[in-house]
Design a protein around this motif. Structure first.
Motif, PDB file in Angstrom:
ATOM      1  N   THR A  59       0.816  -1.221   0.000  1.00  7.28           N
ATOM      2  CA  THR A  59       0.000   0.000   0.000  1.00  7.28           C
ATOM      3  C   THR A  59       0.846   1.265   0.000  1.00  7.28           C
ATOM      4  OG1 THR A  59      -0.153   0.250   2.416  1.00  7.28           O
ATOM      5  CG2 THR A  59      -1.704  -1.267   1.367  1.00  7.28           C
TER       6      THR A  59
ATOM      7  N   ILE B 282      -5.054   4.825  -0.084  1.00 10.16           N
ATOM      8  CA  ILE B 282      -6.164   4.712   0.868  1.00 10.16           C
ATOM      9  C   ILE B 282      -7.474   4.328   0.196  1.00 10.16           C
ATOM     10  CG2 ILE B 282      -5.101   6.333   2.470  1.00 10.16           C
ATOM     11  CD1 ILE B 282      -7.199   8.412   1.486  1.00 10.16           C
ATOM     12  N   SER B 283      -7.453   4.039  -1.110  1.00  6.34           N
ATOM     13  CA  SER B 283      -8.655   3.550  -1.784  1.00  6.34           C
ATOM     14  C   SER B 283      -8.228   2.700  -2.967  1.00  6.34           C
ATOM     15  CB  SER B 283      -9.545   4.707  -2.260  1.00  6.34           C
ATOM     16  OG  SER B 283      -9.017   5.291  -3.444  1.00  6.34           O
TER      17      SER B 283
ATOM     18  N   PHE C  75      -5.042  -1.265  -0.520  1.00 12.63           N
ATOM     19  CA  PHE C  75      -5.089   0.019   0.181  1.00 12.63           C
ATOM     20  C   PHE C  75      -5.164  -0.193   1.685  1.00 12.63           C
ATOM     21  CE2 PHE C  75      -9.429  -1.226  -0.559  1.00 12.63           C
ATOM     22  CZ  PHE C  75     -10.152  -0.764   0.524  1.00 12.63           C
TER      23      PHE C  75
ATOM     24  N   LYS D 207      -6.239   0.914   5.672  1.00 17.21           N
ATOM     25  CA  LYS D 207      -7.379   1.451   6.411  1.00 17.21           C
ATOM     26  C   LYS D 207      -6.910   2.603   7.293  1.00 17.21           C
ATOM     27  CE  LYS D 207     -10.840   0.176   9.889  1.00 17.21           C
ATOM     28  NZ  LYS D 207     -11.351  -0.901  10.773  1.00 17.21           N
ATOM     29  N   LEU D 208      -7.682   3.688   7.277  1.00 16.33           N
ATOM     30  CA  LEU D 208      -7.388   4.813   8.160  1.00 16.33           C
ATOM     31  C   LEU D 208      -7.949   4.511   9.544  1.00 16.33           C
ATOM     32  CD1 LEU D 208      -8.080   7.906   5.866  1.00 16.33           C
ATOM     33  CD2 LEU D 208      -5.976   6.612   6.187  1.00 16.33           C
TER      34      LEU D 208
ATOM     35  N   GLU E 248      -3.409  -0.434  10.753  1.00 17.33           N
ATOM     36  CA  GLU E 248      -4.185   0.774  10.474  1.00 17.33           C
ATOM     37  C   GLU E 248      -3.262   1.994  10.474  1.00 17.33           C
ATOM     38  OE1 GLU E 248      -8.321  -0.586  12.722  1.00 17.33           O
ATOM     39  OE2 GLU E 248      -6.779   0.552  13.794  1.00 17.33           O
TER      40      GLU E 248
END
Length: 500
Positions: free
Chosen positions: A62, A121-122, A179, A181-182, A248
């Motif tokens: 990522t 992030i996506s 991606f 995860k926040l 995360e």
């Protein structure tokens, strides 16, 4: 006699009772004293190592490398791949040309290249990074390139940016990407394990581990209170993720203290989460402004104002939100919307996390009494733009750069970014001489420079400008394979020049 015996027995029993009671009390006092023990931690899982390797393995795909190319006037040019002056010495001998000129005879420009990191992030290619990673380095514009973990490279566009938080959201044209995860950073504990992934000094996908060393650090670089970590962070890590052991994202690595060792800082992801919608929309980030000068409530202020916790109001800006709400100098702000305020850094972070136009309840301590006022926050950026205009400066442009359209013309300058002219008839070489190279072009990327002589296109010799033009036209906008010689014909090399 019996009476005397009874008295003796009674006294003995009483004495025994007293002794027992004394011993019991003594035992109680001793037990009480033994309860004063040092602070210890009943740690669990000490036989297991933290899953650093698993976090690294799963989250590495990522993380991306970001290259930012700007064009800066009046600096010595160094080729990003071949290596500076030695490259030009190869063609021209020591003391040869050191800069490339713009095609239209403008000022000298240098290609300046910097690098950083980012985290996807996506699945559609949205990437979080630092503002300073994507910002132009003094030139008129810049270009961003993203390299993913599978080695593929993409051109990137900027969706949104926030200079004060040092955060930017960029996008590449890709799909189905891995991606991250926040997460959230507000509940992070000091001492908690974290992992940093990035590209320090161009060493792609470097993984380091450490702990959260502190929270709420103020660096005078904006409105953010940073996370401090001892996970090794170096130049090139900027924009990469700081991860918890769940994988995360809890921070975006952004700065180091060069005077120390293992003192790095990251923007807390909870602050990023508050502005992510605005970043995606491309609109300037709205950030609230209260209009006061806060001071720490030290012991002297505590004694003078009769309050133990809060932030002293040192100044109140006329016409701003606090002034309109009735806040006065030497008020002490003890809470915002019921949340305690313990330091000026707390106050700045809490206010700047709100949007302009939002209302905020301020709990104040004034003249020995507590009172509450409501303030409607102003716009921090609008105020700063106004101040810039008043100082005779231009407001900063927060609009995302617009992608350049494709240039379809076979015109040499437009299609390939360089121009040529016929060689002087006195020159013993046959061909054309390069007269200018646009530093923003693929030709500059490949090392083409003013003064080089083109003697062949592909395997076809070109003895004149007309022959060269005919070969360019024949290429129909495809990559040109140019055989290059130095003006004296001693040094030779072949360069592949793709179209723009």
């Amino acid at each position: 006699m019996n009476r005397q015996v009874k008295q003796v027995l009674g006294l003995s029993a009483f004495a025994a009772g007293c002794m027992a009671l004394g011993m019991g009390l003594s035992h109680g006092w001793q037990a009480s004293a033994q309860e004063e023990r040092p602070v210890v931690v009943d740690a669990k899982g000490l036989d297991r190592l933290p899953p650093i390797a698993e976090v690294a393995e799963k989250l590495n795909p990522t993380v991306v490398a970001i290259t930012n190319t700007s064009f800066v006037k009046n600096r010595r040019f160094e080729h990003p791949q071949v290596g500076g002056q030695d490259f030009f010495d190869f063609f021209f001998g020591p003391g040869g040309p050191q800069q490339r000129r713009t095609p239209r005879g403008g000022e000298d420009e240098q290609r300046a290249v910097s690098g950083g990191s980012g985290v996807i992030i996506s699945p559609a290619g949205e990437i979080l990074t630092n503002y300073h990673v994507i910002a132009s380095m003094g030139g008129s514009d810049n270009a961003l390139e993203v390299k993913t973990s599978d080695g593929k490279s993409y051109k990137a566009t900027v969706l949104g940016k926030d200079k004060e938080l040092d955060i930017a959201l960029i996008k590449i044209d890709a799909a189905h990407l891995p991606f991250a995860k926040l997460g959230e950073s507000d509940s992070l504990r000091i001492g908690e394990w974290v992992v940093a992934i990035g590209n320090p000094f161009g060493l792609e996908h470097t993984v380091t581990q450490g702990i959260i060393s502190a929270k709420g650090r103020k660096l005078d670089t904006g409105v953010s209170s940073f996370l401090q970590t001892d996970a090794a962070i170096n130049r090139g890590n900027s924009g990469g993720p700081l991860l918890n052991l769940k994988g995360e994202v809890v921070g975006i690595n952004t700065a180091i203290n060069p005077a120390g060792q293992n003192i790095g800082f990251a923007v807390p992801i909870s602050q990023v989460n508050r502005i992510i919608k605005e970043l995606r929309s491309g609109k300037p980030v709205s950030r609230g402004y209260l209009g006061i000068g806060p001071l720490e409530l030290d012991q002297a202020y505590q004694d003078a104002l009769g309050v133990k916790a809060g932030v002293v109001v040192s100044t109140v800006e006329k016409g701003q939100a606090a002034d309109k709400a009735g806040v006065q100098r030497l008020d002490v702000i003890t809470a915002l919307d019921g949340q305690p305020v313990r330091s000026p850094e707390d106050l700045v972070t809490m206010v700047s996390s709100r949007r302009a136009g939002e209302t905020l309840k301020l709990t104040l301590w004034r003249d020995g009494k507590s009172l509450t006022v409501t303030a409607t926050l102003g716009d921090r950026k609008a105020l700063e733009d106004q101040r810039r205009r008043e100082a005779g400066e231009e407001p900063e442009d927060e609009q995302a750069p617009k992608p350049q359209g494709d240039l379809k013309s076979i015109n040499l300058e437009k299609a390939y970014g360089f121009t040529v002219e016929p060689l002087d008839v006195k020159n013993r070489l046959k061909g054309v001489v390069v007269t200018s190279v646009d530093p923003r072009s693929p030709a500059a990327d490949r090392g083409l420079a003013q003064g080089m002589v083109i003697t062949e296109v592909g395997r076809q010799p070109v003895n004149s400008l007309a022959e060269f033009n005919a070969q360019v036209k024949k290429a129909s906008g495809r990559t040109l394979l140019l055989f290059i010689q130095s003006p004296n014909g001693v040094q030779k090399v072949t360069l592949a020049i793709p179209p723009r």
